[in-house]
Design a protein around this motif. Structure first.
Motif, PDB file in Angstrom:
ATOM      1  N   ARG A   9       0.864  -1.175   0.000  1.00  0.00           N
ATOM      2  CA  ARG A   9       0.000   0.000   0.000  1.00  0.00           C
ATOM      3  C   ARG A   9       0.906   1.231   0.000  1.00  0.00           C
ATOM      4  NH1 ARG A   9      -5.212  -1.357   1.439  1.00  0.00           N
ATOM      5  NH2 ARG A   9      -5.668   0.774   2.120  1.00  0.00           N
ATOM      6  N   HIS A  10       0.609   2.166  -0.901  1.00  0.00           N
ATOM      7  CA  HIS A  10       1.476   3.331  -1.034  1.00  0.00           C
ATOM      8  C   HIS A  10       0.631   4.595  -1.106  1.00  0.00           C
ATOM      9  CE1 HIS A  10       5.141   5.503  -1.942  1.00  0.00           C
ATOM     10  NE2 HIS A  10       4.580   6.053  -3.004  1.00  0.00           N
ATOM     11  N   ALA A  11       0.997   5.595  -0.308  1.00  0.00           N
ATOM     12  CA  ALA A  11       0.281   6.877  -0.292  1.00  0.00           C
ATOM     13  C   ALA A  11       1.246   7.978  -0.691  1.00  0.00           C
ATOM     14  CB  ALA A  11      -0.292   7.149   1.094  1.00  0.00           C
ATOM     15  N   CYS A  12       0.850   8.773  -1.687  1.00  0.00           N
ATOM     16  CA  CYS A  12       1.701   9.842  -2.200  1.00  0.00           C
ATOM     17  C   CYS A  12       0.969  11.176  -2.098  1.00  0.00           C
ATOM     18  CB  CYS A  12       2.097   9.560  -3.642  1.00  0.00           C
ATOM     19  SG  CYS A  12       3.164  10.821  -4.359  1.00  0.00           S
ATOM     20  N   LEU A  13       1.616  12.160  -1.490  1.00  0.00           N
ATOM     21  CA  LEU A  13       1.084  13.514  -1.400  1.00  0.00           C
ATOM     22  C   LEU A  13       2.005  14.448  -2.172  1.00  0.00           C
ATOM     23  CD1 LEU A  13      -0.614  15.884  -0.273  1.00  0.00           C
ATOM     24  CD2 LEU A  13       0.870  15.828   1.745  1.00  0.00           C
ATOM     25  N   THR A  14       1.440  15.213  -3.107  1.00  0.00           N
ATOM     26  CA  THR A  14       2.191  16.208  -3.865  1.00  0.00           C
ATOM     27  C   THR A  14       1.569  17.570  -3.622  1.00  0.00           C
ATOM     28  OG1 THR A  14       2.738  14.595  -5.591  1.00  0.00           O
ATOM     29  CG2 THR A  14       2.985  16.927  -6.144  1.00  0.00           C
ATOM     30  N   ALA A  15       2.363  18.483  -3.069  1.00  0.00           N
ATOM     31  CA  ALA A  15       1.914  19.852  -2.827  1.00  0.00           C
ATOM     32  C   ALA A  15       2.728  20.783  -3.719  1.00  0.00           C
ATOM     33  CB  ALA A  15       2.082  20.228  -1.362  1.00  0.00           C
ATOM     34  N   GLY A  64      -9.108  28.494 -12.131  1.00  0.00           N
ATOM     35  CA  GLY A  64      -7.996  29.421 -11.989  1.00  0.00           C
ATOM     36  C   GLY A  64      -6.952  29.278 -13.067  1.00  0.00           C
ATOM     37  N   GLY A  65      -7.245  28.501 -14.109  1.00  0.00           N
ATOM     38  CA  GLY A  65      -6.273  28.242 -15.168  1.00  0.00           C
ATOM     39  C   GLY A  65      -5.655  26.865 -15.001  1.00  0.00           C
ATOM     40  N   GLY A  66      -5.175  26.304 -16.089  1.00  0.00           N
ATOM     41  CA  GLY A  66      -4.576  24.982 -16.044  1.00  0.00           C
ATOM     42  C   GLY A  66      -5.591  23.888 -16.293  1.00  0.00           C
ATOM     43  N   THR A  67      -5.092  22.672 -16.456  1.00  0.00           N
ATOM     44  CA  THR A  67      -5.941  21.510 -16.691  1.00  0.00           C
ATOM     45  C   THR A  67      -5.413  20.307 -15.909  1.00  0.00           C
ATOM     46  OG1 THR A  67      -4.646  20.863 -18.653  1.00  0.00           O
ATOM     47  CG2 THR A  67      -6.626  22.196 -19.022  1.00  0.00           C
ATOM     48  N   ARG A 113      -2.272  18.677  -4.430  1.00  0.00           N
ATOM     49  CA  ARG A 113      -2.750  19.985  -3.977  1.00  0.00           C
ATOM     50  C   ARG A 113      -1.932  21.051  -4.697  1.00  0.00           C
ATOM     51  NH1 ARG A 113      -2.383  18.712   2.509  1.00  0.00           N
ATOM     52  NH2 ARG A 113      -3.961  17.056   2.570  1.00  0.00           N
ATOM     53  N   VAL A 114      -2.613  21.948  -5.385  1.00  0.00           N
ATOM     54  CA  VAL A 114      -1.934  23.010  -6.132  1.00  0.00           C
ATOM     55  C   VAL A 114      -2.455  24.358  -5.661  1.00  0.00           C
ATOM     56  CG1 VAL A 114      -1.365  23.955  -8.390  1.00  0.00           C
ATOM     57  CG2 VAL A 114      -1.732  21.488  -8.136  1.00  0.00           C
ATOM     58  N   ASP A 115      -1.538  25.249  -5.295  1.00  0.00           N
ATOM     59  CA  ASP A 115      -1.858  26.635  -4.959  1.00  0.00           C
ATOM     60  C   ASP A 115      -1.116  27.544  -5.925  1.00  0.00           C
ATOM     61  OD1 ASP A 115      -3.365  25.786  -2.798  1.00  0.00           O
ATOM     62  OD2 ASP A 115      -1.740  26.079  -1.358  1.00  0.00           O
ATOM     63  N   ARG A 116      -1.737  28.654  -6.262  1.00  0.00           N
ATOM     64  CA  ARG A 116      -1.070  29.676  -7.061  1.00  0.00           C
ATOM     65  C   ARG A 116      -1.147  30.996  -6.317  1.00  0.00           C
ATOM     66  NH1 ARG A 116      -1.992  33.582 -11.036  1.00  0.00           N
ATOM     67  NH2 ARG A 116      -0.204  33.824 -12.432  1.00  0.00           N
ATOM     68  N   PRO A 161      -5.850  28.525  -3.398  1.00  0.00           N
ATOM     69  CA  PRO A 161      -6.093  27.168  -3.898  1.00  0.00           C
ATOM     70  C   PRO A 161      -6.447  27.158  -5.385  1.00  0.00           C
ATOM     71  CG  PRO A 161      -7.233  27.521  -1.813  1.00  0.00           C
ATOM     72  CD  PRO A 161      -6.736  28.863  -2.267  1.00  0.00           C
ATOM     73  N   LEU A 162      -5.784  26.287  -6.126  1.00  0.00           N
ATOM     74  CA  LEU A 162      -6.072  26.089  -7.542  1.00  0.00           C
ATOM     75  C   LEU A 162      -6.678  24.715  -7.792  1.00  0.00           C
ATOM     76  CD1 LEU A 162      -5.794  27.155 -10.478  1.00  0.00           C
ATOM     77  CD2 LEU A 162      -3.520  26.091 -10.532  1.00  0.00           C
ATOM     78  N   LEU A 163      -6.200  23.692  -7.061  1.00  0.00           N
ATOM     79  CA  LEU A 163      -6.681  22.327  -7.278  1.00  0.00           C
ATOM     80  C   LEU A 163      -6.523  21.519  -6.001  1.00  0.00           C
ATOM     81  CD1 LEU A 163      -7.567  19.952  -9.172  1.00  0.00           C
ATOM     82  CD2 LEU A 163      -5.127  19.602  -9.642  1.00  0.00           C
ATOM     83  N   ARG A 164      -7.552  20.726  -5.703  1.00  0.00           N
ATOM     84  CA  ARG A 164      -7.499  19.710  -4.652  1.00  0.00           C
ATOM     85  C   ARG A 164      -8.011  18.411  -5.269  1.00  0.00           C
ATOM     86  NH1 ARG A 164      -5.021  23.352  -3.018  1.00  0.00           N
ATOM     87  NH2 ARG A 164      -5.099  24.376  -0.970  1.00  0.00           N
ATOM     88  N   HIS A 165      -7.159  17.424  -5.386  1.00  0.00           N
ATOM     89  CA  HIS A 165      -7.552  16.207  -6.100  1.00  0.00           C
ATOM     90  C   HIS A 165      -6.957  14.989  -5.384  1.00  0.00           C
ATOM     91  CE1 HIS A 165      -7.162  13.104  -9.333  1.00  0.00           C
ATOM     92  NE2 HIS A 165      -8.378  13.520  -9.603  1.00  0.00           N
TER      93      HIS A 165
END
Length: 214
Positions: free
Chosen positions: A105-111, A200-203, A143-146, A150-154
């Protein structure tokens, strides 16, 4: 095992690299860094911490020398990866696939923190199980912030015990690609992909299958 990697990309100079544990990195071009394994990782119980900084006017392309194979540990099945990314320049991440083997089991968080002038492409490929294996589990959070907004929470869970794991359809592979700013790609014309245009832009483009395919 606790592995750490820091890469700092500055304009008009080679990227600065620091690492320890089971993860290492090598400069393979003026603005390109390849990840390499110094030991078998991640195993259950392992923690990988990656910090990337791309300064204004700098460019960083991050690649990997081979696929990452996630294995269960002797005492625990779960491993973790934590990516903290600051981008004011140009970042492109396209690593080889992550393979979650056996019942690991593997959990990855990218901020990802984007600043004025920053652009990013993050592509991730995951396969749960080798041939005949279907009991592994992977969880990925992006999680993406600009400019601190906040820009994206997925989040996507894949494999045994995930919400998408049922008798009708149980995908074991996923490909995702985040882009900022938004740029047209082949995914937008392919019905196998789901393309989400961000307010907020991006895809964010995602695709799920049983096996990773081109």
């Amino acid at each position: 095992m606790h592995s750490r990697l820091t890469v700092i990309a500055c304009p008009n100079r080679l990227p600065r690299i620091e690492f320890g544990g089971g993860l290492a990195a090598r400069r393979t071009g003026p603005d390109t860094v390849h990840l390499v394994s110094a030991a078998a990782t991640p195993l259950g119980g392992d923690v990988i911490e990656v910090r990337l900084i791309v300064e204004s006017g700098a460019r960083l392309m991050l690649r990997s020398a081979a696929a990452t194979v996630v294995l269960p540990g002797a005492a625990t099945l779960t491993s973790h990866a934590d990516w903290q990314i600051e981008v004011a320049g140009e970042l492109d991440i396209d690593l080889e696939p992550t393979i979650v083997a056996a019942d690991a089991r593997h959990a990855c968080l990218t901020a990802l923190h984007l600043h004025d002038g920053g652009s990013a492409r993050l592509r991730e490929r995951v396969q749960v199980g080798r041939s005949g294996e279907r009991q592994g589990f992977w969880s990925g959070t992006l999680r993406v912030d600009r400019n601190h907004r906040p820009l994206l929470r997925h989040r996507l869970d894949l494999g045994a015990g995930s919400l998408s794991d049922d008798v009708l359809y149980a995908p074991r592979a996923t490909v995702s690609e985040f882009r900022y700013p938004a740029i047209c790609s082949t995914a937008s014309a392919d019905p196998r992909w789901t393309v989400l245009a961000l307010a907020g832009g991006g895809t964010l483009s995602t695709r799920q299958d049983d096996l990773l395919t081109p």
